[in-house]
Design an enzyme around this catalytic site. Structure first.
Site, PDB file in Angstrom:
ATOM      1  N   ARG A  55       0.777  -1.077   0.214  1.00 52.71           N
ATOM      2  CA  ARG A  55       0.064   0.063   0.107  1.00 52.71           C
ATOM      3  C   ARG A  55       0.812   1.120  -0.004  1.00 52.71           C
ATOM      4  O   ARG A  55       2.210   1.166   0.055  1.00 52.71           O
ATOM      5  CB  ARG A  55      -0.876   0.087   1.254  1.00 52.71           C
ATOM      6  N   GLY A  56       0.208   2.313  -0.077  1.00 52.62           N
ATOM      7  CA  GLY A  56       0.846   3.725  -0.121  1.00 52.62           C
ATOM      8  C   GLY A  56       1.367   3.816  -1.812  1.00 52.62           C
ATOM      9  O   GLY A  56       1.557   3.011  -2.445  1.00 52.62           O
ATOM     10  N   ARG A  96      -6.526  -0.570  -7.679  1.00 54.94           N
ATOM     11  CA  ARG A  96      -7.100   0.547  -6.804  1.00 54.94           C
ATOM     12  C   ARG A  96      -7.270   1.772  -7.722  1.00 54.94           C
ATOM     13  O   ARG A  96      -6.240   2.148  -8.312  1.00 54.94           O
ATOM     14  CB  ARG A  96      -6.246   0.806  -5.359  1.00 54.94           C
ATOM     15  N   GLN A 203      -2.835   2.235   9.511  1.00 52.11           N
ATOM     16  CA  GLN A 203      -1.597   2.595   8.858  1.00 52.11           C
ATOM     17  C   GLN A 203      -0.571   3.225   9.929  1.00 52.11           C
ATOM     18  O   GLN A 203       0.615   3.143   9.706  1.00 52.11           O
ATOM     19  CB  GLN A 203      -1.862   3.009   7.326  1.00 52.11           C
ATOM     20  N   ASP A 244      -2.187  10.575  -2.701  1.00 50.45           N
ATOM     21  CA  ASP A 244      -2.372   9.785  -3.628  1.00 50.45           C
ATOM     22  C   ASP A 244      -2.638  10.215  -5.163  1.00 50.45           C
ATOM     23  O   ASP A 244      -2.230   9.480  -5.978  1.00 50.45           O
ATOM     24  CB  ASP A 244      -3.773   8.905  -3.330  1.00 50.45           C
ATOM     25  N   ASN A 254      -5.741  12.273  -0.420  1.00 52.81           N
ATOM     26  CA  ASN A 254      -5.082  11.365   0.531  1.00 52.81           C
ATOM     27  C   ASN A 254      -5.751  10.666   1.625  1.00 52.81           C
ATOM     28  O   ASN A 254      -7.174  11.018   1.526  1.00 52.81           O
ATOM     29  CB  ASN A 254      -4.126  12.313   1.389  1.00 52.81           C
TER      30      ASN A 254
HETATM   31  O1  MRU Z   1      -4.861   3.215   1.659  1.00 52.58           O
HETATM   32  P1  MRU Z   1      -3.493   3.262   1.868  1.00 52.58           P
HETATM   33  O2  MRU Z   1      -2.723   3.037   3.119  1.00 52.58           O
HETATM   34  O3  MRU Z   1      -2.608   2.773   0.480  1.00 52.58           O
HETATM   35  O4  MRU Z   1      -3.179   4.989   1.737  1.00 52.58           O
HETATM   36  C1  MRU Z   1      -1.897   5.695   1.860  1.00 52.58           C
HETATM   37  C2  MRU Z   1      -2.021   6.981   1.672  1.00 52.58           C
HETATM   38  O5  MRU Z   1      -3.075   7.693   1.840  1.00 52.58           O
HETATM   39  C3  MRU Z   1      -0.522   7.636   1.722  1.00 52.58           C
HETATM   40  O6  MRU Z   1      -0.873   8.761   2.586  1.00 52.58           O
HETATM   41  C4  MRU Z   1      -0.160   8.113   0.208  1.00 52.58           C
HETATM   42  O7  MRU Z   1      -0.363   6.986  -0.592  1.00 52.58           O
HETATM   43  C5  MRU Z   1       1.133   8.552   0.146  1.00 52.58           C
HETATM   44  S1  MRU Z   1       2.338   7.219   0.526  1.00 52.58           S
HETATM   45  C6  MRU Z   1       3.954   7.848   0.148  1.00 52.58           C
END
Ligand code: MRU
Length: 355
Positions: A55-56, A96, A203, A244, A254
């Site tokens: 993720r991220g 996603r 997270q 994101d 985000n």
């Molecule tokens: O659902 P996730 O855990 O993938 O969401 C991640 C985020 O919102 C982060 O802040 C974003 O992807 C930046 S990661 C460098």
């Protein structure tokens, strides 16, 4: 292992009878277990992306890039024709919807399919190396900006609030917003971090806190609902988060909960900073209204650790992200420098994709 040396996504060559694999740190198992999952099929990769094993935004971008190689290897084993291969790559690209990095990275690697597996892997490796370099550059730019712009920095180390996980686990390494925090710590200019726990999958409490603890960086974990109060009580000097997708007008998608932090920062008169590589900036998306926000299963908010907590009659509403208007973003830190979005210096083609 120092968490800044972690590599969330790596490629493992075929050996003997075993197929080549994408090796992923299983982010659902942390902080209790640091284990890797070897993914050898497109189904396995899509499942890992959907379940947040990986993720991220930048990390799923890297996984998508190597995913093209994974699909090619599976096509070879199972005799897929080209339309089937293209359809499977498209499935990875759509696993996603919000983080633009997944689409950008798959699209960058896809043209190399005709040149063969080695060419695809070389391009995926290049994406990883570029992301790593971008993160270190962002760390320096972001720390410089905060130390220049936050008045308290003249007298004492800073207290920084962050949301979700933007560290080595979420990227090719080091991190975006967490990379800036690491840099402040390395310079001796960080007092403490407020890490929001981050609903629904924690997270922040599980991953950000783990990365900070690995390096002895002082931090608190707080409930997401505590963030605005902590800011308004004057306990935070600046907030810094990842992204994101950043639209052309600076609107930023985000992790859900981010926009409330931005509103609280605006009310308190402290900087709200977004750190994201230019691969997260989507100039083809005009405003935040055009960003597809992932709606996840309501069960993630109706249950706790697999046990139902809400009444049987309740329905869950579970958007994974929200959009912060660009007018609330004090600064966008990229590897190319810092754009002061809220004061009108909007991202533009020349700023972000020029040089
Ligand atoms: O659902 P996730 O855990 O993938 O969401 C991640 C985020 O919102 C982060 O802040 C974003 O992807 C930046 S990661 C460098």
């Amino acid at each position: 292992m120092n968490s800044q040396d972690l590599r969330a996504v790596t490629w493992t060559e075929a050996e003997g009878d075993s197929a080549p694999a994408l090796s992923l740190i299983d982010q659902t198992a942390l902080p209790h277990t640091l284990e890797r999952l070897a993914v050898t099929t497109v189904d396995g990769l899509v499942d890992a992306i959907v379940r947040l094993v990986v993720r991220g935004a930048p990390a799923i971008g890297a996984a998508g890039a190597y995913g093209v190689a994974l699909a090619m290897a599976q096509a070879g084993r199972e005799g897929w024709d080209r339309p089937r291969l293209d359809a499977e790559v498209a499935r990875i690209r759509e696993a996603r919807p919000t983080a633009v990095n997944l689409m950008v990275c798959v699209d960058r690697v896809r043209p190399y399919i005709d040149k063969g597996l080695a060419a695809v892997l070389a391009e995926a490796d290049a994406i990883v190396q570029e992301d790593l370099a971008a993160n270190h550059a962002m760390g320096a730019h972001g720390a410089d900006w905060l130390l220049n712009r936050v008045p308290a920095a003249a007298d004492r180390p800073l207290r920084i609030l962050t949301h979700c996980n933007t560290g080595a686990l979420a990227t090719a390494g080091w991190g975006t917003a967490l990379g800036v925090i690491r840099e402040l710590h390395a310079r001796g200019r960080l007092e403490t971090v407020y890490a929001d726990e981050t609903r629904p999958l924690l997270q922040g409490a599980r991953l950000t806190a783990w990365e900070l603890a690995q390096e002895g960086i002082p931090h608190y974990v707080q409930a997401d609902g505590a963030a605005a109060g902590t800011i308004l009580r004057g306990e935070v000097d600046a907030a810094i988060v990842g992204a994101d997708r950043v639209a052309a007008n600076g609107d930023t998608a985000n992790k859900v909960g981010t926009v409330g932090i931005a509103l609280a920062c605006a009310h308190a008169g402290i900087p709200f900073v977004v750190a994201a590589p230019t691969t997260t900036v989507d100039l083809a998306t005009a405003t935040g209204d055009d960003i597809h926000i992932e709606l996840r299963s309501g069960d993630e908010v109706l249950e706790w650790a697999g046990v139902r907590t809400a009444p049987a009659a309740s329905r869950g509403y579970n958007p994974a992200f929200d959009v912060t208007p660009g007018s609330l973003v004090s600064a966008l830190v990229t590897e190319r420098g810092v754009l002061e979005v809220a004061t009108g210096e909007l991202p533009g083609t020349s700023d972000l994709h020029g040089v």
